[in-house]
Design a protein around this motif. Sequence first.
Motif, PDB file in Angstrom:
ATOM      1  N   SER A   5       0.857  -1.183   0.000  1.00  0.00           N
ATOM      2  CA  SER A   5       0.000   0.000   0.000  1.00  0.00           C
ATOM      3  C   SER A   5       0.886   1.223   0.000  1.00  0.00           C
ATOM      4  CB  SER A   5      -0.878   0.024   1.252  1.00  0.00           C
ATOM      5  OG  SER A   5      -1.743  -1.080   1.257  1.00  0.00           O
ATOM      6  N   LEU A   6       0.471   2.210  -0.765  1.00  0.00           N
ATOM      7  CA  LEU A   6       1.221   3.454  -0.817  1.00  0.00           C
ATOM      8  C   LEU A   6       0.683   4.365   0.283  1.00  0.00           C
ATOM      9  CD1 LEU A   6       3.425   4.785  -2.539  1.00  0.00           C
ATOM     10  CD2 LEU A   6       1.602   5.884  -3.836  1.00  0.00           C
ATOM     11  N   CYS A   7       1.531   4.613   1.296  1.00  0.00           N
ATOM     12  CA  CYS A   7       1.061   5.353   2.466  1.00  0.00           C
ATOM     13  C   CYS A   7       1.629   6.765   2.478  1.00  0.00           C
ATOM     14  CB  CYS A   7       1.508   4.654   3.747  1.00  0.00           C
ATOM     15  SG  CYS A   7       0.749   3.049   3.923  1.00  0.00           S
ATOM     16  N   THR A   8       0.782   7.721   2.799  1.00  0.00           N
ATOM     17  CA  THR A   8       1.233   9.091   3.003  1.00  0.00           C
ATOM     18  C   THR A   8       1.152   9.365   4.496  1.00  0.00           C
ATOM     19  OG1 THR A   8       0.218   9.595   0.902  1.00  0.00           O
ATOM     20  CG2 THR A   8       0.921  11.464   2.229  1.00  0.00           C
ATOM     21  N   LEU A   9       2.282   9.747   5.067  1.00  0.00           N
ATOM     22  CA  LEU A   9       2.353   9.960   6.515  1.00  0.00           C
ATOM     23  C   LEU A   9       2.837  11.370   6.804  1.00  0.00           C
ATOM     24  CD1 LEU A   9       4.083   6.615   6.649  1.00  0.00           C
ATOM     25  CD2 LEU A   9       2.253   7.026   8.298  1.00  0.00           C
ATOM     26  N   VAL A  10       2.229  11.995   7.810  1.00  0.00           N
ATOM     27  CA  VAL A  10       2.616  13.359   8.163  1.00  0.00           C
ATOM     28  C   VAL A  10       3.151  13.357   9.595  1.00  0.00           C
ATOM     29  CG1 VAL A  10       1.806  15.722   8.461  1.00  0.00           C
ATOM     30  CG2 VAL A  10       0.825  14.280   6.669  1.00  0.00           C
ATOM     31  N   PRO A  11       4.416  13.785   9.781  1.00  0.00           N
ATOM     32  CA  PRO A  11       4.952  13.842  11.140  1.00  0.00           C
ATOM     33  C   PRO A  11       4.116  14.805  11.996  1.00  0.00           C
ATOM     34  CG  PRO A  11       6.698  14.136   9.520  1.00  0.00           C
ATOM     35  CD  PRO A  11       5.406  14.217   8.787  1.00  0.00           C
ATOM     36  N   GLU A  12       3.829  14.432  13.230  1.00  0.00           N
ATOM     37  CA  GLU A  12       3.003  15.280  14.093  1.00  0.00           C
ATOM     38  C   GLU A  12       3.694  16.615  14.369  1.00  0.00           C
ATOM     39  OE1 GLU A  12       0.234  12.199  16.614  1.00  0.00           O
ATOM     40  OE2 GLU A  12       2.185  12.740  17.457  1.00  0.00           O
ATOM     41  N   ALA A  13       5.048  16.564  14.435  1.00  0.00           N
ATOM     42  CA  ALA A  13       5.766  17.797  14.764  1.00  0.00           C
ATOM     43  C   ALA A  13       5.884  18.744  13.572  1.00  0.00           C
ATOM     44  CB  ALA A  13       7.157  17.449  15.295  1.00  0.00           C
ATOM     45  N   LEU A  14       5.724  18.200  12.380  1.00  0.00           N
ATOM     46  CA  LEU A  14       5.883  19.007  11.167  1.00  0.00           C
ATOM     47  C   LEU A  14       4.637  18.832  10.311  1.00  0.00           C
ATOM     48  CD1 LEU A  14       9.421  17.687  10.143  1.00  0.00           C
ATOM     49  CD2 LEU A  14       9.010  19.720  11.489  1.00  0.00           C
ATOM     50  N   GLY A  15       3.746  19.751  10.391  1.00  0.00           N
ATOM     51  CA  GLY A  15       2.485  19.574   9.676  1.00  0.00           C
ATOM     52  C   GLY A  15       2.592  19.707   8.173  1.00  0.00           C
ATOM     53  N   GLY A  16       3.638  20.400   7.700  1.00  0.00           N
ATOM     54  CA  GLY A  16       3.689  20.764   6.284  1.00  0.00           C
ATOM     55  C   GLY A  16       4.455  19.812   5.397  1.00  0.00           C
ATOM     56  N   VAL A  17       4.996  18.726   5.940  1.00  0.00           N
ATOM     57  CA  VAL A  17       5.702  17.787   5.081  1.00  0.00           C
ATOM     58  C   VAL A  17       5.012  16.431   5.140  1.00  0.00           C
ATOM     59  CG1 VAL A  17       7.936  18.934   5.301  1.00  0.00           C
ATOM     60  CG2 VAL A  17       7.327  17.101   6.878  1.00  0.00           C
ATOM     61  N   ALA A  18       5.191  15.671   4.106  1.00  0.00           N
ATOM     62  CA  ALA A  18       4.571  14.352   4.064  1.00  0.00           C
ATOM     63  C   ALA A  18       5.579  13.346   3.541  1.00  0.00           C
ATOM     64  CB  ALA A  18       3.341  14.381   3.169  1.00  0.00           C
ATOM     65  N   LEU A  19       5.537  12.164   4.114  1.00  0.00           N
ATOM     66  CA  LEU A  19       6.398  11.068   3.683  1.00  0.00           C
ATOM     67  C   LEU A  19       5.562  10.107   2.856  1.00  0.00           C
ATOM     68  CD1 LEU A  19       7.536  10.689   7.227  1.00  0.00           C
ATOM     69  CD2 LEU A  19       9.237  10.218   5.508  1.00  0.00           C
ATOM     70  N   THR A  20       6.199   9.494   1.883  1.00  0.00           N
ATOM     71  CA  THR A  20       5.506   8.479   1.116  1.00  0.00           C
ATOM     72  C   THR A  20       6.263   7.169   1.278  1.00  0.00           C
ATOM     73  OG1 THR A  20       5.001  10.205  -0.457  1.00  0.00           O
ATOM     74  CG2 THR A  20       4.548   7.977  -1.137  1.00  0.00           C
ATOM     75  N   LEU A  21       5.575   6.158   1.727  1.00  0.00           N
ATOM     76  CA  LEU A  21       6.232   4.875   1.931  1.00  0.00           C
ATOM     77  C   LEU A  21       5.385   3.769   1.322  1.00  0.00           C
ATOM     78  CD1 LEU A  21       7.325   5.106   5.681  1.00  0.00           C
ATOM     79  CD2 LEU A  21       8.787   5.291   3.682  1.00  0.00           C
ATOM     80  N   ASN A  22       6.087   2.779   0.773  1.00  0.00           N
ATOM     81  CA  ASN A  22       5.417   1.583   0.298  1.00  0.00           C
ATOM     82  C   ASN A  22       5.419   0.576   1.432  1.00  0.00           C
ATOM     83  OD1 ASN A  22       4.210   0.978  -2.196  1.00  0.00           O
ATOM     84  ND2 ASN A  22       6.131   1.561  -3.208  1.00  0.00           N
ATOM     85  N   VAL A  23       4.259   0.287   1.984  1.00  0.00           N
ATOM     86  CA  VAL A  23       4.174  -0.561   3.161  1.00  0.00           C
ATOM     87  C   VAL A  23       3.400  -1.812   2.790  1.00  0.00           C
ATOM     88  CG1 VAL A  23       3.437  -0.642   5.569  1.00  0.00           C
ATOM     89  CG2 VAL A  23       4.118   1.527   4.549  1.00  0.00           C
ATOM     90  N   SER A  24       3.839  -2.930   3.350  1.00  0.00           N
ATOM     91  CA  SER A  24       3.118  -4.167   3.075  1.00  0.00           C
ATOM     92  C   SER A  24       1.691  -4.037   3.610  1.00  0.00           C
ATOM     93  CB  SER A  24       3.863  -5.339   3.717  1.00  0.00           C
ATOM     94  OG  SER A  24       2.992  -6.107   4.500  1.00  0.00           O
ATOM     95  N   THR A  25       0.745  -4.416   2.786  1.00  0.00           N
ATOM     96  CA  THR A  25      -0.665  -4.288   3.175  1.00  0.00           C
ATOM     97  C   THR A  25      -0.964  -5.143   4.409  1.00  0.00           C
ATOM     98  OG1 THR A  25      -1.125  -3.983   0.841  1.00  0.00           O
ATOM     99  CG2 THR A  25      -3.007  -4.383   2.257  1.00  0.00           C
TER     100      THR A  25
END
Lengths: 392, 226
Positions: A336-356
């Motif tokens: 699954s392609l996941c978009t994650l936002v660090p709680e401390a940094l609201g304006g950036v997002a990480l994209t990770l391929n995570v096993s479903t």
Amino acid sequence: MSAMADLQVRIENAQPMQLSAQFDCAAGELIALVGPSGSGKTSLLRAIAGLLRAPELKGRVQVGQECWFDSDQGIRLAPQQRCVGLVFQDYALFPHLSAWENAGIGECRGVDERGRAEELAGIFGRLGLAGLEQRRPAQLSGGQRQRVALARALLRVSRSQREGGSARCGVMLLDEPFSAVDAPTRQTLYRELAALRQEVSTPMVLVTHDLSEARRLADRVVIVDGGQTLQSGPPAKVFASPRNARVADLVGIQNHFKGLFHKHSPGWGWLDWIDETTGARLQLQVADKNKLDDGVRVSWVLAGELVDILPGDAQLPQGNNVRCLLREALALGETSLCTLVPEALGGVALTLNVSTALLRSLDARQGSALWLRMAPQGIHIMPVRGNPPLSP
Amino acid sequence: MDWQAARVSLLLAGLTALLLLPAGLALARWLAQSDSRAKPVVEALLMLPLLLPPTVVGFYLLLWLGQGSALGAWLARHPGLHLVFSFEGLLLASVLVNLPFMVQPIQRAFASLPESLREAAWVSGLSVWKTFVKIELPLVWPGLVAGVALTVAHTLGEFGVVLMVGGNIPGETRTLSVALYDRVQSFDMAGAHSMALALVLLSLLALGLVFAGDRSRAAGRALRER
């Protein structure tokens, strides 16, 4: 194969296209010139083949002991004199000739007709073209046309190797050879090319704008942008540690962020991960390779495979632990392609391929909190060109 | 029917096409591939006969080739060529005014060849000449057929230039179109009809050839892109 047949390219040009390239390709090696369209990859290929129309071209193209181009010595061999197996992007098959005639069009001295025919028959057999000899290009599928073009190129280089023994040498050049076929055919052709590499002992240069293709097929990639070769190396290395921000962008790294580097203790440093929209910061521990000064602005990339995902309520040891909110999880089958936002940094997002499966076991859904644990080796820091001061 | 005029017409058309073919081929290939600065000038000059009234072309040729001009006088003295009111002169004029009809279709055929075909041949070791013979010529032949057919059809129908340069000498410069004019002038409508019909049929035949060539080429393209 001896090291004699290596390809060495040093090219400088101003008009009509800016070129500044330097790369080598060993015999039997496959390198991929990767870059966006218009970046000059095809021009470099044409310069090797002698087809580039650039009267002011400077530099040197050498294959083994043979010099094909040297602006200092005034050497500039015609395309006919260079032993190049070139697969054109549109295949450039002759519509009025059969598949067999197309592949066998090449001129060669010193090899008799029968030897040529035998060789070509061998190539046709290997490429699965047997039985299609009399078909015209119009009567062939896209994949078959590509194979005929490949057969023509292979005959050109293999024949020349036989012509004069080891003194002669050739180069295989492939210009976006997979762009004109559909996806399933492409997968087949990838496998065929990989198999073919066992038998082809010449240097092979592949031009592509498709990163996954380069990653899959090439021993080394050469990143090209604006006619310049920016970085070369094994795909895994270039993709994990791009030399600079431009390379990172070109190789399509999604997790590419800005920050500030601080020295800490020998071998270690701190990275201030900065959210440029709010100015918020988050500190990460990173390796210090002594290439950067204290306090410089950097751009950095995160290797997704070195990030662990843990439940939001886990107790974690010290380290680069970043609590994130799962903004989106796009199921793509096994991953699954996941978009994650660090709680401390609201304006950036990480994209990770995570096993479903992992997501399910974590019971993660949209809005869930998760811990990301980033290994310091997974954080690759690059200097920002010109290193402008960080805006306060 | 004026068979003598028909013979002159067909001979003139055939020889014009024959002489123009190699020249047209060379010129068309150069125009299709060159990016020389002279190219637009050459193209404009080439197209001029299409726009100018045939009488204007005939008038200037008459002036330049006549015994009164330096060129005409020299030609008459040395090779003994009289280019005004003679078949040779008519042929020269015909070649000049037919240039665009021969060059245009061939030029388009060359221009439609992808550059990569030529390059693929070079990279395979074929010389420029062999590439021309083995690859380019077989692919542009519909353009050649069209060029020859248009030239023949246009020569058969040419009137103004013929009358100005060739005059109306039976068996020498009197062509079908001029003979037709003569018959109408002398109220011989039956004779005029037969010659008009012959010209219509010949032109239709030529145009049929052009379109047949065009169709086969279009069909080939469609197949290739399939």
